[in-house]
Design a protein around this motif. Structure first.
Motif, PDB file in Angstrom:
ATOM      1  N   SER A 296       0.805  -1.056  -0.114  1.00 20.62           N
ATOM      2  CA  SER A 296      -0.047  -0.135   0.032  1.00 20.62           C
ATOM      3  C   SER A 296       0.916   1.463   0.094  1.00 20.62           C
ATOM      4  O   SER A 296       2.183   1.086   0.230  1.00 20.62           O
ATOM      5  N   PRO A 297       0.289   2.376   0.003  1.00 19.71           N
ATOM      6  CA  PRO A 297       1.035   3.646  -0.157  1.00 19.71           C
ATOM      7  C   PRO A 297       1.757   3.580   1.182  1.00 19.71           C
ATOM      8  O   PRO A 297       3.143   4.134   1.298  1.00 19.71           O
ATOM      9  N   ALA A 298       1.070   3.392   2.125  1.00 19.32           N
ATOM     10  CA  ALA A 298       1.657   3.509   3.583  1.00 19.32           C
ATOM     11  C   ALA A 298       2.960   2.424   3.660  1.00 19.32           C
ATOM     12  O   ALA A 298       3.977   2.844   4.160  1.00 19.32           O
ATOM     13  N   GLY A 299       2.672   1.434   3.235  1.00 17.80           N
ATOM     14  CA  GLY A 299       3.774   0.394   3.166  1.00 17.80           C
ATOM     15  C   GLY A 299       4.987   0.725   2.481  1.00 17.80           C
ATOM     16  O   GLY A 299       5.925   0.579   2.821  1.00 17.80           O
ATOM     17  N   TRP A 300       4.432   1.291   1.343  1.00 20.31           N
ATOM     18  CA  TRP A 300       5.902   1.783   0.458  1.00 20.31           C
ATOM     19  C   TRP A 300       6.477   2.892   1.073  1.00 20.31           C
ATOM     20  O   TRP A 300       7.744   2.762   1.193  1.00 20.31           O
ATOM     21  N   LYS A 301       5.802   3.743   1.776  1.00 19.78           N
ATOM     22  CA  LYS A 301       6.757   4.791   2.578  1.00 19.78           C
ATOM     23  C   LYS A 301       7.587   4.134   3.799  1.00 19.78           C
ATOM     24  O   LYS A 301       8.725   4.638   3.980  1.00 19.78           O
ATOM     25  N   SER A 302       7.033   3.122   4.353  1.00 18.59           N
ATOM     26  CA  SER A 302       7.681   2.387   5.387  1.00 18.59           C
ATOM     27  C   SER A 302       8.910   1.711   4.961  1.00 18.59           C
ATOM     28  O   SER A 302      10.046   1.597   5.452  1.00 18.59           O
ATOM     29  N   LEU A 303       8.805   0.849   3.701  1.00 23.09           N
ATOM     30  CA  LEU A 303       9.845   0.493   2.955  1.00 23.09           C
ATOM     31  C   LEU A 303      10.888   1.635   2.602  1.00 23.09           C
ATOM     32  O   LEU A 303      12.149   1.231   2.755  1.00 23.09           O
ATOM     33  N   ALA A 304      10.500   2.432   2.250  1.00 23.34           N
ATOM     34  CA  ALA A 304      11.480   3.668   1.596  1.00 23.34           C
ATOM     35  C   ALA A 304      12.325   3.920   2.841  1.00 23.34           C
ATOM     36  O   ALA A 304      13.556   4.296   2.927  1.00 23.34           O
ATOM     37  N   GLY A 305      11.726   4.170   4.180  1.00 22.77           N
ATOM     38  CA  GLY A 305      12.497   4.534   5.207  1.00 22.77           C
ATOM     39  C   GLY A 305      13.337   3.384   5.792  1.00 22.77           C
ATOM     40  O   GLY A 305      14.552   3.720   6.014  1.00 22.77           O
ATOM     41  N   HIS A 306      13.097   2.082   5.357  1.00 19.21           N
ATOM     42  CA  HIS A 306      13.827   1.008   6.032  1.00 19.21           C
ATOM     43  C   HIS A 306      15.145   1.040   4.897  1.00 19.21           C
ATOM     44  O   HIS A 306      16.047   0.635   5.361  1.00 19.21           O
ATOM     45  N   LEU A 307      14.768   1.379   3.533  1.00 19.73           N
ATOM     46  CA  LEU A 307      15.789   1.347   2.628  1.00 19.73           C
ATOM     47  C   LEU A 307      16.898   2.337   2.940  1.00 19.73           C
ATOM     48  O   LEU A 307      18.072   2.396   2.714  1.00 19.73           O
ATOM     49  N   VAL A 325      15.053   7.848  -0.272  1.00 23.31           N
ATOM     50  CA  VAL A 325      14.715   6.780  -1.369  1.00 23.31           C
ATOM     51  C   VAL A 325      13.386   7.472  -2.185  1.00 23.31           C
ATOM     52  O   VAL A 325      12.328   8.015  -1.691  1.00 23.31           O
ATOM     53  N   ALA A 326      13.627   7.362  -3.409  1.00 17.84           N
ATOM     54  CA  ALA A 326      12.498   8.229  -4.275  1.00 17.84           C
ATOM     55  C   ALA A 326      11.377   6.940  -4.369  1.00 17.84           C
ATOM     56  O   ALA A 326      11.568   5.679  -4.545  1.00 17.84           O
ATOM     57  N   VAL A 327      10.211   7.730  -4.364  1.00 19.55           N
ATOM     58  CA  VAL A 327       8.948   6.892  -4.193  1.00 19.55           C
ATOM     59  C   VAL A 327       8.573   6.775  -5.893  1.00 19.55           C
ATOM     60  O   VAL A 327       8.530   8.066  -6.442  1.00 19.55           O
ATOM     61  N   PRO A 328       8.002   5.676  -6.502  1.00 15.73           N
ATOM     62  CA  PRO A 328       7.720   5.893  -7.811  1.00 15.73           C
ATOM     63  C   PRO A 328       6.375   6.861  -8.107  1.00 15.73           C
ATOM     64  O   PRO A 328       5.636   7.078  -7.093  1.00 15.73           O
ATOM     65  N   ASP A 329       6.375   7.218  -9.183  1.00 15.44           N
ATOM     66  CA  ASP A 329       5.321   8.134  -9.546  1.00 15.44           C
ATOM     67  C   ASP A 329       3.861   7.945  -9.042  1.00 15.44           C
ATOM     68  O   ASP A 329       3.083   8.558  -8.649  1.00 15.44           O
TER      69      ASP A 329
END
Length: 339
Positions: A296-307, A325-329
């Motif tokens: 999900s969008p929230a999950g992607w933000k969490s993944l970006a933080g971990h990266l 980390v860049a989030v996809p468009d």
């Protein structure tokens, strides 16, 4: 340091310098002590002494302590601060106090804790500690560009069964408990590195090489426990395999770093790249993308933080050096952000 080791190190140094020059890079920059220190953990001031064979021999406890301090000093979090002991230890389900003696230089960590520290900071874990992915990548690099990398040779280098190597190359490496993994690697060493008369080295002979009794290795041989860090270092030294970032003596660590740079220079162009490395990366990328695409969008933000955290602890900046980390468009659009 034995004369043969100094000669090997000197030849590796000369090869890297020549490769750098041929590729249009400044050998002094490629062989900069600060850069080499980051790769191998040897303090920059000691690098020239190691090459010359004049560096002092440090006790294992002090050597591991200094390597750990360099990891914390050179691989910081995304805010530029040293990782606290609690954060490092939490990564492998241990209390921060368990790393206190290592940080203070008053004692060696347990083998499992050493593996956790190396995994946390993204450095090569060594023959006994490496997971399947790290072991195969390390062995592939060691074969050299264009050299045959058959499964039998990779098995010899990594201590892994050929079937497990196939699984790893297919992006599904086996996940063994550390105790079982170390037992298998130790068994592999004894089976493949025999005495001159073709017989297996006895536990007593191996243990005597680091001033211990054969009984100290019985539990390891039976898969009933892990050796302590000093015993693991002794086993690896006895068989002449890579001791890992925390365990390697300065000559071994620096030689490994030079070999990595040499391989990097040799495979700089796509035509000379070892195709098996490309296979590994392709499987990894497909697996990561497929799994991340279900977030999900929230999950992607969490993944970006971990990266961000992961790249920072390995000393790497992300998008344009911002540490983010860049989030996809399409993810940004889903969050109401600008495309």
């Amino acid at each position: 340091m034995p004369a043969a080791d100094r000669a090997d190190l000197g030849r590796a140094w000369a090869r890297v310098a020549a490769l750098a020059e041929r590729s249009g890079r400044d050998p002094a920059a490629v062989l900069c002590p600060e850069r080499l220190s980051r790769l191998c953990g040897v303090e920059p001031a000691l690098v020239p002494q190691v090459v010359a064979g004049t560096a002092p021999e440090l006790p294992l406890c002090l050597r591991v302590h200094r390597r750990f301090l360099r990891l914390r000093a050179t691989r910081r979090d995304k805010h530029g601060r040293e990782w606290p002991l609690a954060a490092i230890a939490e990564d492998f389900q241990a209390p921060g106090a368990s790393l206190g003696p290592l940080n203070a230089g008053t004692g060696l960590p347990r083998l499992g804790h050493a593996a956790g520290v190396q995994r946390f900071f993204g450095v090569y874990a060594g023959f006994l500690l490496a997971d399947s992915q790290s072991a195969v990548e390390h062995a592939l690099a060691a074969t050299g560009a264009g050299a045959p990398a058959d499964l039998g040779h990779l098995s010899y280098l990594t201590g892994m069964e050929p079937c497990d190597i196939r699984l790893t190359l297919d992006g599904a490496p086996p996940r063994l408990p550390l105790k079982e993994q170390v037992r298998r690697r130790f068994e592999h060493l004894r089976r493949t590195r025999l005495r001159a008369d073709g017989q297996v080295h006895s536990l007593a002979a191996i243990a005597r090489s680091f001033c211990a009794s054969g009984q100290s290795l019985t539990r390891l041989a039976h898969g009933e426990g892990l050796p302590n860090l000093a015993a693991a270092a002794g086993i690896q030294r006895f068989y002449g395999v890579d001791g890992g970032f925390l365990l390697a003596d300065d000559t071994e660590a620096l030689t490994t770093a030079l070999a990595g740079i040499e391989q990097e220079l040799e495979t700089a162009g796509p035509r000379t790249e070892n195709p098996m490395l490309a296979v590994l990366r392709a499987h990894d990328v497909r697996s990561i993308v497929a799994r991340a695409g279900r977030l999900s969008p929230a999950g992607w933000k969490s993944l970006a933080g971990h990266l961000d955290d992961l790249l920072a602890r390995e000393g790497q900046l992300t998008r344009e050096g911002t540490g983010r980390v860049a989030v996809p468009d399409d993810r940004k659009a889903a969050e109401g952000g600008a495309p």
